[in-house]
Motif scaffolding. Structure first.
Motif, PDB file in Angstrom:
ATOM      1  N   GLU A   1       0.738  -1.265  -0.127  1.00 61.95           N
ATOM      2  CA  GLU A   1       0.076  -0.115  -0.026  1.00 61.95           C
ATOM      3  C   GLU A   1       0.830   1.268  -0.079  1.00 61.95           C
ATOM      4  O   GLU A   1       0.411   2.346  -0.516  1.00 61.95           O
ATOM      5  CB  GLU A   1      -0.932   0.129   1.058  1.00 61.95           C
ATOM      6  CG  GLU A   1      -2.045  -1.037   1.082  1.00 61.95           C
ATOM      7  CD  GLU A   1      -2.766  -1.306   2.448  1.00 61.95           C
ATOM      8  OE1 GLU A   1      -2.357  -0.796   3.525  1.00 61.95           O
ATOM      9  OE2 GLU A   1      -3.776  -1.927   2.250  1.00 61.95           O
ATOM     10  N   ARG A   2       2.150   1.194   0.573  1.00 70.02           N
ATOM     11  CA  ARG A   2       2.951   2.405   0.709  1.00 70.02           C
ATOM     12  C   ARG A   2       3.797   2.533  -0.760  1.00 70.02           C
ATOM     13  O   ARG A   2       4.426   3.481  -0.819  1.00 70.02           O
ATOM     14  CB  ARG A   2       3.953   2.186   1.829  1.00 70.02           C
ATOM     15  CG  ARG A   2       3.162   2.487   3.245  1.00 70.02           C
ATOM     16  CD  ARG A   2       4.215   1.929   4.104  1.00 70.02           C
ATOM     17  NE  ARG A   2       3.611   2.116   5.574  1.00 70.02           N
ATOM     18  CZ  ARG A   2       4.020   1.427   6.766  1.00 70.02           C
ATOM     19  NH1 ARG A   2       5.406   0.992   6.349  1.00 70.02           N
ATOM     20  NH2 ARG A   2       3.660   1.659   7.826  1.00 70.02           N
TER      21      ARG A   2
ATOM     22  N   SER B   1      -9.982  -7.869  -3.855  1.00 76.67           N
ATOM     23  CA  SER B   1     -11.561  -7.480  -3.412  1.00 76.67           C
ATOM     24  C   SER B   1     -11.762  -6.214  -3.765  1.00 76.67           C
ATOM     25  O   SER B   1     -10.940  -5.353  -4.394  1.00 76.67           O
ATOM     26  CB  SER B   1     -11.538  -7.533  -1.844  1.00 76.67           C
ATOM     27  OG  SER B   1     -10.621  -6.478  -1.403  1.00 76.67           O
ATOM     28  N   PRO B   2     -12.897  -5.798  -4.100  1.00 78.90           N
ATOM     29  CA  PRO B   2     -13.493  -4.550  -4.640  1.00 78.90           C
ATOM     30  C   PRO B   2     -12.776  -3.569  -3.631  1.00 78.90           C
ATOM     31  O   PRO B   2     -12.024  -2.402  -4.404  1.00 78.90           O
ATOM     32  CB  PRO B   2     -14.844  -4.790  -4.446  1.00 78.90           C
ATOM     33  CG  PRO B   2     -15.445  -6.153  -4.536  1.00 78.90           C
ATOM     34  CD  PRO B   2     -14.166  -6.832  -3.817  1.00 78.90           C
TER      35      PRO B   2
ATOM     36  N   GLU C   1      -9.680  -0.659  -5.318  1.00 78.89           N
ATOM     37  CA  GLU C   1      -9.805   0.735  -5.430  1.00 78.89           C
ATOM     38  C   GLU C   1      -8.317   1.484  -5.290  1.00 78.89           C
ATOM     39  O   GLU C   1      -8.092   2.452  -5.768  1.00 78.89           O
ATOM     40  CB  GLU C   1     -10.709   1.343  -4.213  1.00 78.89           C
ATOM     41  CG  GLU C   1     -12.009   0.979  -4.615  1.00 78.89           C
ATOM     42  CD  GLU C   1     -12.884   1.562  -3.323  1.00 78.89           C
ATOM     43  OE1 GLU C   1     -12.393   2.118  -2.520  1.00 78.89           O
ATOM     44  OE2 GLU C   1     -14.349   1.200  -3.561  1.00 78.89           O
ATOM     45  N   ARG C   2      -7.262   0.802  -4.512  1.00 73.97           N
ATOM     46  CA  ARG C   2      -6.155   1.471  -4.335  1.00 73.97           C
ATOM     47  C   ARG C   2      -5.055   0.429  -5.008  1.00 73.97           C
ATOM     48  O   ARG C   2      -3.862   0.852  -4.837  1.00 73.97           O
ATOM     49  CB  ARG C   2      -5.965   1.613  -2.601  1.00 73.97           C
ATOM     50  CG  ARG C   2      -6.062   0.403  -1.893  1.00 73.97           C
ATOM     51  CD  ARG C   2      -6.128   0.893  -0.243  1.00 73.97           C
ATOM     52  NE  ARG C   2      -5.981  -0.223   0.320  1.00 73.97           N
ATOM     53  CZ  ARG C   2      -6.997  -1.171   0.810  1.00 73.97           C
ATOM     54  NH1 ARG C   2      -8.095  -0.654   0.170  1.00 73.97           N
ATOM     55  NH2 ARG C   2      -6.755  -2.102   1.624  1.00 73.97           N
TER      56      ARG C   2
ATOM     57  N   ALA D   1       0.567  -1.002  -5.525  1.00 73.90           N
ATOM     58  CA  ALA D   1      -0.284   0.150  -5.179  1.00 73.90           C
ATOM     59  C   ALA D   1      -0.352   1.055  -6.637  1.00 73.90           C
ATOM     60  O   ALA D   1       0.371   1.171  -7.595  1.00 73.90           O
ATOM     61  CB  ALA D   1       0.624   1.098  -4.212  1.00 73.90           C
ATOM     62  N   ARG D   2      -1.737   1.327  -6.631  1.00 68.63           N
ATOM     63  CA  ARG D   2      -1.788   2.110  -8.026  1.00 68.63           C
ATOM     64  C   ARG D   2      -0.926   3.525  -8.118  1.00 68.63           C
ATOM     65  O   ARG D   2      -1.099   4.075  -7.055  1.00 68.63           O
ATOM     66  CB  ARG D   2      -3.194   2.300  -8.254  1.00 68.63           C
ATOM     67  CG  ARG D   2      -4.222   1.286  -8.220  1.00 68.63           C
ATOM     68  CD  ARG D   2      -5.435   1.588  -8.492  1.00 68.63           C
ATOM     69  NE  ARG D   2      -6.378   0.523  -9.136  1.00 68.63           N
ATOM     70  CZ  ARG D   2      -6.691  -0.026 -10.051  1.00 68.63           C
ATOM     71  NH1 ARG D   2      -5.880   0.627 -11.170  1.00 68.63           N
ATOM     72  NH2 ARG D   2      -7.426  -1.140 -10.125  1.00 68.63           N
ATOM     73  N   GLY D   3      -0.456   3.803  -9.196  1.00 68.38           N
ATOM     74  CA  GLY D   3       0.314   4.920  -9.479  1.00 68.38           C
ATOM     75  C   GLY D   3       1.614   5.041  -9.092  1.00 68.38           C
ATOM     76  O   GLY D   3       2.254   6.070  -9.508  1.00 68.38           O
TER      77      GLY D   3
END
Length: 262
Positions: free
Chosen positions: A91-92, A103-104, A108-109, A231-233
């Motif tokens: 996530e970081r 999972s939905p 998202e992230r 992590a997206r982006g």
């Protein structure tokens, strides 16, 4: 007409060197150059941090991931950490995460690779108190050893604390087996990247488990896809297309690695 002199950097230093000597030196230099080029090509591959749970079967996953890295022209920097820390690293944007279930909410992230393989979740119990579980519902009322933070799929996650009592079992597979054999839980959940119970038996033996005192489930109670998350982006997300392409073009040899005993 005299033979041309060899280049000065190939002439052996010792006096009285023969043509065979400098030809041999030239061959050695050529081999060294080829090795150097191979090493340079390896060094040129992007080094990508990849976090894995302490609970994974390293004997199977490390060869699989090595082949995947070769196919994707990447070099892994592997970290084996508790699953809760793995999620934080992903996530970081600090690492790719192996085995993070979609999972939905996570979608998202996080971005996800294509499916690497389907992982089955098996039960292991003591022969003195066997558990014949074929679905999560069969675990009702039992104490079940699970890896803290590990996502076993929607069916089992929904059953935690509602149908069965989860008992946190951190550490490697051997330590979780000892927890089961000590009677601290009624059943242990074990993940396996194929449906061959004989390979699971081998894994139990390699971890020091006594098959004579244990009962393995007849089949997985659930199956779930295994993917790599990022992590997206973040910069690391740029490697997902290469991983997906490698999974597509090298599916057969990667699958064979999962069919080998750990």
């Amino acid at each position: 007409m005299a033979a041309p002199s060899p280049p000065s950097h190939l002439v052996p230093a010792q006096p009285g060197a023969t043509r065979r000597d400098w030809l041999s030196a030239g061959l050695s230099a050529g081999v060294g150059l080829a090795v150097g080029r191979a090493a340079h090509a390896q060094a040129a591959r992007p080094v990508v941090p990849l976090a894995l749970s302490l609970a994974v079967n390293r004997a199977v996953m490390e060869p699989f991931l090595a082949r995947l890295a070769q196919a994707a022209e990447l070099a892994w920097d592997l970290s084996f950490v508790p699953f809760s820390r793995l999620l934080k690293m992903v996530e970081r944007g600090e690492a790719l995460g192996f085995g993070v279930a979609y999972s939905p909410q996570r979608g998202e992230r996080l971005a996800f690779s294509q499916v690497l393989f389907a992982s089955g979740v098996w039960t292991i119990s003591r022969r003195s108190q066997p558990v014949d579980a074929r679905t999560p519902a069969d675990l009702k009322g039992l104490r079940v050893c699970v890896v803290p933070g590990l996502d076993y799929g929607p069916e089992l996650e929904a059953a935690k604390g509602r149908l069965f009592e989860p008992q946190g079992a951190a550490g490697d597979f051997a330590s979780r087996l000892r927890m089961l054999q000590a009677g601290r839980c009624d059943a242990l959940l074990a993940t396996q990247p194929n449906d061959d119970v004989h390979l699971l038996e081998q894994r139990v033996r390699d971890a020091g488990g006594e098959l004579a005192s244990l009962v393995l489930g007849r089949r997985p109670i659930v199956e779930q896809p295994v993917q790599i998350a990022v992590a997206r982006g973040c910069d690391l997300a740029a490697h997902l297309p290469r991983i997906d392409q490698a999974l597509h073009t090298h599916a057969a040899p990667l699958r064979r690695l999962l069919e080998q005993p750990g």
